[in-house]
Write a protein that holds these residues in place. Structure first.
Motif, PDB file in Angstrom:
ATOM      1  N   ARG A 170       0.740  -1.245  -0.074  1.00  2.82           N
ATOM      2  CA  ARG A 170       0.209  -0.116  -0.103  1.00  2.82           C
ATOM      3  C   ARG A 170       0.726   1.288  -0.126  1.00  2.82           C
ATOM      4  O   ARG A 170       2.020   1.313   0.566  1.00  2.82           O
ATOM      5  N   ARG A 171       0.147   2.264  -0.491  1.00  2.00           N
ATOM      6  CA  ARG A 171       0.880   3.611  -0.320  1.00  2.00           C
ATOM      7  C   ARG A 171       0.375   4.543   0.534  1.00  2.00           C
ATOM      8  O   ARG A 171       0.765   5.574   0.775  1.00  2.00           O
ATOM      9  N   TRP A 172      -0.918   4.366   0.705  1.00  2.00           N
ATOM     10  CA  TRP A 172      -1.614   5.226   1.639  1.00  2.00           C
ATOM     11  C   TRP A 172      -2.516   4.196   2.711  1.00  2.00           C
ATOM     12  O   TRP A 172      -2.929   3.092   2.373  1.00  2.00           O
ATOM     13  N   SER A 173      -2.926   4.840   3.893  1.00  2.00           N
ATOM     14  CA  SER A 173      -3.823   3.946   4.622  1.00  2.00           C
ATOM     15  C   SER A 173      -4.805   5.042   5.389  1.00  2.00           C
ATOM     16  O   SER A 173      -4.287   6.262   5.467  1.00  2.00           O
ATOM     17  N   LEU A 174      -5.914   4.480   5.625  1.00  2.00           N
ATOM     18  CA  LEU A 174      -6.734   5.650   6.427  1.00  2.00           C
ATOM     19  C   LEU A 174      -6.131   5.483   8.167  1.00  2.00           C
ATOM     20  O   LEU A 174      -5.892   4.286   8.532  1.00  2.00           O
ATOM     21  N   LEU A 185     -10.170   1.056  -3.330  1.00  2.00           N
ATOM     22  CA  LEU A 185      -9.828   2.203  -2.640  1.00  2.00           C
ATOM     23  C   LEU A 185     -10.681   3.213  -2.793  1.00  2.00           C
ATOM     24  O   LEU A 185     -11.036   4.030  -2.093  1.00  2.00           O
ATOM     25  N   ARG A 186     -11.468   3.230  -4.170  1.00  2.00           N
ATOM     26  CA  ARG A 186     -12.731   4.126  -4.155  1.00  2.00           C
ATOM     27  C   ARG A 186     -13.744   3.987  -3.408  1.00  2.00           C
ATOM     28  O   ARG A 186     -14.490   4.857  -2.706  1.00  2.00           O
ATOM     29  N   GLU A 187     -14.147   2.555  -3.249  1.00  2.00           N
ATOM     30  CA  GLU A 187     -15.235   2.090  -2.396  1.00  2.00           C
ATOM     31  C   GLU A 187     -14.793   2.572  -0.884  1.00  2.00           C
ATOM     32  O   GLU A 187     -15.600   2.951   0.036  1.00  2.00           O
ATOM     33  N   THR A 188     -13.531   2.233  -0.570  1.00  2.00           N
ATOM     34  CA  THR A 188     -13.296   2.750   0.584  1.00  2.00           C
ATOM     35  C   THR A 188     -13.319   4.226   0.966  1.00  2.00           C
ATOM     36  O   THR A 188     -13.718   4.553   2.294  1.00  2.00           O
ATOM     37  N   GLN A 189     -12.870   5.079   0.106  1.00  2.00           N
ATOM     38  CA  GLN A 189     -13.162   6.337   0.358  1.00  2.00           C
ATOM     39  C   GLN A 189     -14.582   6.714   0.452  1.00  2.00           C
ATOM     40  O   GLN A 189     -14.911   7.531   1.379  1.00  2.00           O
ATOM     41  N   GLU A 235      -6.497  10.098  -5.882  1.00  2.00           N
ATOM     42  CA  GLU A 235      -7.266   9.550  -6.852  1.00  2.00           C
ATOM     43  C   GLU A 235      -6.537   9.582  -8.415  1.00  2.00           C
ATOM     44  O   GLU A 235      -6.666   8.534  -9.107  1.00  2.00           O
ATOM     45  N   PRO A 236      -5.718  10.537  -8.613  1.00  2.00           N
ATOM     46  CA  PRO A 236      -4.998  10.611 -10.019  1.00  2.00           C
ATOM     47  C   PRO A 236      -3.976   9.405 -10.099  1.00  2.00           C
ATOM     48  O   PRO A 236      -3.666   8.884 -11.127  1.00  2.00           O
ATOM     49  N   GLU A 237      -3.463   9.009  -8.835  1.00  2.00           N
ATOM     50  CA  GLU A 237      -2.647   8.007  -9.031  1.00  2.00           C
ATOM     51  C   GLU A 237      -3.191   6.420  -8.966  1.00  2.00           C
ATOM     52  O   GLU A 237      -2.559   5.669  -9.264  1.00  2.00           O
ATOM     53  N   LEU A 238      -4.523   6.473  -8.934  1.00  2.00           N
ATOM     54  CA  LEU A 238      -5.038   5.074  -9.078  1.00  2.00           C
ATOM     55  C   LEU A 238      -5.090   4.271 -10.230  1.00  2.00           C
ATOM     56  O   LEU A 238      -5.020   3.202 -10.354  1.00  2.00           O
ATOM     57  N   SER A 239      -4.690   5.329 -11.318  1.00  2.00           N
ATOM     58  CA  SER A 239      -4.693   4.563 -12.735  1.00  2.00           C
ATOM     59  C   SER A 239      -3.252   3.717 -12.705  1.00  2.00           C
ATOM     60  O   SER A 239      -3.306   2.782 -13.577  1.00  2.00           O
ATOM     61  N   GLN A 240      -2.378   3.994 -11.920  1.00  2.00           N
ATOM     62  CA  GLN A 240      -1.056   3.121 -12.103  1.00  2.00           C
ATOM     63  C   GLN A 240      -1.273   1.890 -11.069  1.00  2.00           C
ATOM     64  O   GLN A 240      -0.388   1.100 -10.922  1.00  2.00           O
TER      65      GLN A 240
END
Length: 151
Positions: free
Chosen positions: A62-66, A110-114, A96-101
């Motif tokens: 992961r690159r991010w976490s809540l 991650l979108r659903e988690t957001q 969000e812009p980095e999700l395409s990678q």
């Protein structure tokens, strides 16, 4: 059926429909029950926040976490945090812009988690407001002598 507009002013009784002791007379049990339910609701939301934050920490690579961020008193908010240094808070608009990678499944998760984080943040805010409202009502009762006050 007669309405207030149909009754001449001179014939209207002053005490009709007036509760001199107020709308909370005898409502101590109901307020206490409402308070317990609202406190339970807030605790449930806080637990769901912890569970969601933990789920993001369990993602491999992961690159991010809540993180559950404490704002004040009982206030909590889910916020995104970068995993790698500087480990600072970040916002969804930067993620969000980095999700395409990422793999499509992970990006969708991650979108659903957001979406879940936004919903939980709002539910937390509403639950705290509900508790604050109940506390005001209970305070109002205490100021006016509670159920057994004079009046």
């Amino acid at each position: 059926m007669e309405t207030l507009m149909d009754v001449p002013a001179g014939q209207m009784g002053v005490t009709q429909g007036v509760d001199r002791k107020g709308p909370l007379k005898g409502k101590g049990g109901a307020l206490a029950q409402w308070h317990r339910q609202a406190a339970h609701k807030l605790a449930t939301v806080h637990h769901a926040m912890q569970v969601l934050a933990q789920a993001t920490r369990e993602v491999q690579g992961r690159r991010w976490s809540l993180q559950v961020h404490r704002l004040r008193d009982t206030a909590r908010q889910l916020r995104w945090r970068e995993v790698s240094p500087p480990r600072s808070h970040t916002v969804w608009e930067c993620i969000e812009p980095e999700l395409s990678q990422l793999a499509p499944g992970l990006a969708q998760w991650l979108r659903e988690t957001q979406d879940s984080a936004v919903l939980l943040n709002h539910q937390e805010q509403v639950a705290r407001y509900e508790l604050k409202t109940i506390a005001r009502l209970l305070g109002s009762r205490a100021q006016h002598g509670g159920e057994h006050g004079a009046g």
